[in-house]
Design an enzyme around this catalytic site. Sequence first.
Site, mmCIF file in Angstrom:
data_model
loop_
_atom_site.group_PDB
_atom_site.id
_atom_site.type_symbol
_atom_site.label_atom_id
_atom_site.label_comp_id
_atom_site.label_asym_id
_atom_site.label_seq_id
_atom_site.Cartn_x
_atom_site.Cartn_y
_atom_site.Cartn_z
ATOM 1 N N ASP A 136 -1.201 10.660 -4.917
ATOM 2 C CA ASP A 136 -1.810 11.737 -5.693
ATOM 3 C C ASP A 136 -2.652 12.673 -4.844
ATOM 4 O OD1 ASP A 136 -3.933 9.797 -5.162
ATOM 5 O OD2 ASP A 136 -5.144 10.971 -6.556
ATOM 6 N N LYS A 172 0.373 7.153 8.567
ATOM 7 C CA LYS A 172 -0.048 8.434 9.165
ATOM 8 C C LYS A 172 -0.886 8.110 10.401
ATOM 9 C CE LYS A 172 -1.485 11.657 5.970
ATOM 10 N NZ LYS A 172 -2.593 12.298 5.209
ATOM 11 N N ASP A 174 -3.839 5.507 6.376
ATOM 12 C CA ASP A 174 -4.332 6.771 6.916
ATOM 13 C C ASP A 174 -5.369 6.463 8.010
ATOM 14 O OD1 ASP A 174 -4.629 9.644 6.792
ATOM 15 O OD2 ASP A 174 -6.434 9.380 5.619
ATOM 16 N N GLU A 215 0.851 -1.198 0.000
ATOM 17 C CA GLU A 215 0.000 0.000 0.000
ATOM 18 C C GLU A 215 0.887 1.248 0.000
ATOM 19 O OE1 GLU A 215 -2.498 1.533 -0.668
ATOM 20 O OE2 GLU A 215 -4.016 1.543 0.919
ATOM 21 N N ASP A 216 0.334 2.353 -0.475
ATOM 22 C CA ASP A 216 1.115 3.604 -0.443
ATOM 23 C C ASP A 216 1.103 4.240 0.947
ATOM 24 O OD1 ASP A 216 -1.588 4.314 -0.621
ATOM 25 O OD2 ASP A 216 -1.321 5.714 -2.294
ATOM 26 N N PHE A 260 -0.952 16.427 3.886
ATOM 27 C CA PHE A 260 -1.297 15.694 2.675
ATOM 28 C C PHE A 260 -0.034 15.469 1.847
ATOM 29 C CE2 PHE A 260 -3.389 14.206 -1.052
ATOM 30 C CZ PHE A 260 -4.429 13.464 -0.512
ATOM 31 N N ARG A 314 1.421 12.161 -9.112
ATOM 32 C CA ARG A 314 1.885 10.798 -8.843
ATOM 33 C C ARG A 314 3.306 10.557 -9.354
ATOM 34 N NH1 ARG A 314 -2.402 7.513 -7.081
ATOM 35 N NH2 ARG A 314 -4.417 7.885 -8.040
HETATM 36 P P1 IMP Z 1 -7.373 4.765 4.579
HETATM 37 O O1 IMP Z 1 -8.353 3.704 4.200
HETATM 38 O O2 IMP Z 1 -8.026 5.950 5.213
HETATM 39 O O3 IMP Z 1 -6.219 4.241 5.411
HETATM 40 O O4 IMP Z 1 -6.885 5.382 3.239
HETATM 41 C C1 IMP Z 1 -5.813 4.965 2.562
HETATM 42 C C2 IMP Z 1 -5.811 5.625 1.201
HETATM 43 O O5 IMP Z 1 -6.105 7.015 1.252
HETATM 44 C C3 IMP Z 1 -4.436 5.532 0.611
HETATM 45 O O6 IMP Z 1 -4.278 4.359 -0.130
HETATM 46 C C4 IMP Z 1 -4.352 6.767 -0.244
HETATM 47 O O7 IMP Z 1 -4.858 6.483 -1.527
HETATM 48 C C5 IMP Z 1 -5.263 7.763 0.400
HETATM 49 N N1 IMP Z 1 -4.494 8.754 1.203
HETATM 50 C C6 IMP Z 1 -4.512 8.918 2.536
HETATM 51 N N2 IMP Z 1 -3.696 9.906 2.938
HETATM 52 C C7 IMP Z 1 -3.113 10.388 1.809
HETATM 53 C C8 IMP Z 1 -2.126 11.420 1.563
HETATM 54 O O8 IMP Z 1 -1.599 12.092 2.457
HETATM 55 N N3 IMP Z 1 -1.797 11.595 0.260
HETATM 56 C C9 IMP Z 1 -2.325 10.868 -0.751
HETATM 57 N N4 IMP Z 1 -3.224 9.886 -0.568
HETATM 58 C C10 IMP Z 1 -3.630 9.647 0.708
HETATM 59 MG MG MG Z 2 -4.453 4.177 -2.192
#
Ligand code: IMP
Ligand code: MG
Length: 184
Positions: free
Chosen positions: A163, A135, A107, A103-104, A156, A169
């Site tokens: 992105d 994060k 969050d 995963e990138d 962010f 990206r």
């Molecule tokens: P989660 O399900 O809230 O953990 O969301 C994860 C996804 O949200 C990641 O795979 C990203 O695509 C997107 N995301 C969350 N924070 C950021 C950020 O700071 N920059 C870019 N994408 C983010």
């Molecule tokens: Mg993602």
Amino acid sequence: MKTKEDFIEKVLYSEEEISKRVKEIAAKVSADYKDIKKPLLVVGILNGAVMFYTDLVRRLSVPVHFDFLIASSYDANSHSSGKVNILKNIDNNPKDRDILLVEDIVDSGTTMDYLITYFKTKGAASVKICTLLNKPSRRKVEVDIDYCGFEVPDEFIVGYGLDFAQHYRNLPYLGVLKRSVYSK
Ligand code: IMP
Ligand code: MG
């Protein structure tokens, strides 16, 4: 033409720093899976994890199979919807496979929490998370992260696959997006 200074607040990690960290993670993953019987099913979460995925798998010394998944929990204006949909599933049968989710960024944790449960329900032998960024300040659901590149502040982040509304990206580094870009 816009320059980097118009949208990037600061560079968090340079290409060189990312590359060094990816090598360290790959060494750890390779050591942990050295005795696996079937190839490790490395599942890249598109599109954000593409850069990290291709750099990581090149450094793995264990046999791997490639697979990819598209999940949506995030809308275009940077607010998580809290609900996860699988828009494109993996091609391999996850049953009895060791799966590494790449995963990138983790969050809220919603996406990874959902996918871990999903693949365990489908009979995967094991499911681990390998994320470039974490994060933790934004966590809503607790998730165990097995491999993490860098912990980042509540900003962010864009670049190296990440992105904002599909932009940025292809930046080779990881940077903090200026608030003025998204609070307009
Ligand atoms: P989660 O399900 O809230 O953990 O969301 C994860 C996804 O949200 C990641 O795979 C990203 O695509 C997107 N995301 C969350 N924070 C950021 C950020 O700071 N920059 C870019 N994408 C983010
Ligand atoms: Mg993602």
